[in-house]
Design a protein around this motif. Structure first.
Motif, PDB file in Angstrom:
ATOM      1  N   SER A 184      10.565  70.991  47.672  1.00 30.21           N
ATOM      2  CA  SER A 184      11.318  70.129  48.792  1.00 30.21           C
ATOM      3  C   SER A 184      10.886  68.722  48.472  1.00 30.21           C
ATOM      4  O   SER A 184      11.747  67.785  48.627  1.00 30.21           O
ATOM      5  N   GLY A 212       8.215  73.758  55.361  1.00 27.85           N
ATOM      6  CA  GLY A 212       8.053  74.760  54.390  1.00 27.85           C
ATOM      7  C   GLY A 212       7.344  76.082  55.450  1.00 27.85           C
ATOM      8  O   GLY A 212       7.625  77.253  54.909  1.00 27.85           O
ATOM      9  N   LEU A 215       6.954  75.885  48.864  1.00 30.25           N
ATOM     10  CA  LEU A 215       8.303  75.271  49.528  1.00 30.25           C
ATOM     11  C   LEU A 215       8.122  73.863  49.883  1.00 30.25           C
ATOM     12  O   LEU A 215       9.068  73.128  49.556  1.00 30.25           O
ATOM     13  N   SER A 216       6.870  73.300  50.388  1.00 31.86           N
ATOM     14  CA  SER A 216       6.996  72.097  50.691  1.00 31.86           C
ATOM     15  C   SER A 216       6.759  71.108  49.700  1.00 31.86           C
ATOM     16  O   SER A 216       7.445  70.023  49.447  1.00 31.86           O
ATOM     17  N   THR A 271       4.174  78.052  51.812  1.00 33.07           N
ATOM     18  CA  THR A 271       4.283  76.894  52.536  1.00 33.07           C
ATOM     19  C   THR A 271       4.204  75.835  51.438  1.00 33.07           C
ATOM     20  O   THR A 271       4.786  74.673  51.457  1.00 33.07           O
TER      21      THR A 271
END
Ligand SMILES: [Zn+2]
Length: 255
Positions: free
Chosen positions: A207, A236, A203-204, A200
């Motif tokens: 992004s 995420g 991904l977060s 998480t």
């Protein structure tokens, strides 16, 4: 592969839950009750009848306007319903029926609510994140990832972001990350375990950085943008839940 009837149930349930999440996103930050009074037009006070409250359909049939005063109703309402409906279908498709499925559907609902509230108000209410941590830990006693992974996930998720927030504050003397983000990632860890916390975060952060750079490139705002990190955490975490395992396996395949 679950049958089509089950997926249809998931869609209808998701649309109805999404309809309730709209109420949560709108009323909770304002400190209003979630159950009474019933839904009203915010402009003319028209009291919505049951047939005005059918997810997506009512909004579409009324052309996105109030039945009485014809004031435009935000497209956010059907969008939240459709997104929740589709996420429920995905989760039911990927998860066997059992306690894990229930915990994942609860987490989806929480993440959609936090996404909407953080986007609009830049807050992540304690009244959602703190019970969320408890619910996640309770489910971990009877479902994956198991209580050890869940407890570790809550501590890691909260600890990592608390460390980042404290370090940022020590250097810049201003708040970069809120405590809401800290509690939200602790909650994600409680539901999904410590590995998912790492997925998480990656991904977060990616992004968030990508969208931040796109905004800077488009010359909107200065270098220091106050994008609500909770919205990226929500996206995420959903990705970590739905495709985290294949993603980690694919990444590990490079070594
Ligand atoms: Zn109205």
């Amino acid at each position: 592969m679950p049958d089509a009837v089950l997926l249809l149930y998931a869609l209808v349930l998701g649309l109805c839950v999404g309809s309730f999440l709209n109420v949560v996103i709108y009323r909770l930050p304002l400190g209003q009750s979630l159950v009474s009074p019933g839904s009203r037009c915010t402009k003319c006070g028209y009291h919505l009848r049951w047939y005005d409250n059918v997810p997506v359909l009512s909004w579409a049939l009324l052309g996105g306007r109030c039945r009485q005063c014809r004031t435009a109703i935000s497209i956010q309402y059907p969008v939240v319903e459709i997104v929740t409906g589709l996420l429920f279908v995905l989760v039911v498709w990927l998860t066997p029926v059992g306690p894990l499925l229930v915990s994942r559907l609860i987490l989806v609902a929480i993440l959609v609510a936090l996404f909407g509230i953080d986007l609009e108000h830049q807050i992540l209410p304690n009244v959602i994140t703190l019970p969320g941590i408890v619910i996640g830990l309770m489910f971990s006693a009877i479902a994956p990832p198991g209580w050890q992974d869940a407890l570790l996930g809550a501590l890691l998720g909260g600890g990592v972001l608390y460390g980042v927030a404290a370090a940022y504050y020590a250097v810049r003397r201003e708040e970069g990350l809120g405590m809401g983000d800290v509690k939200m990632l602790a909650m994600i860890g409680a539901f999904l375990g410590w590995q998912a916390v790492l997925v998480t975060l990656v991904l977060s952060s990616f992004s968030g950085a990508a969208i931040g750079m796109a905004l800077i490139a488009a010359q909107r705002g200065g270098m220091k943008l106050a994008l609500p990190f909770g919205t990226f955490l929500a996206v995420g975490a959903l990705a970590a839940m739905l495709v985290g395992e294949p993603l980690v396996a694919w990444y590990a395949g490079f070594f």
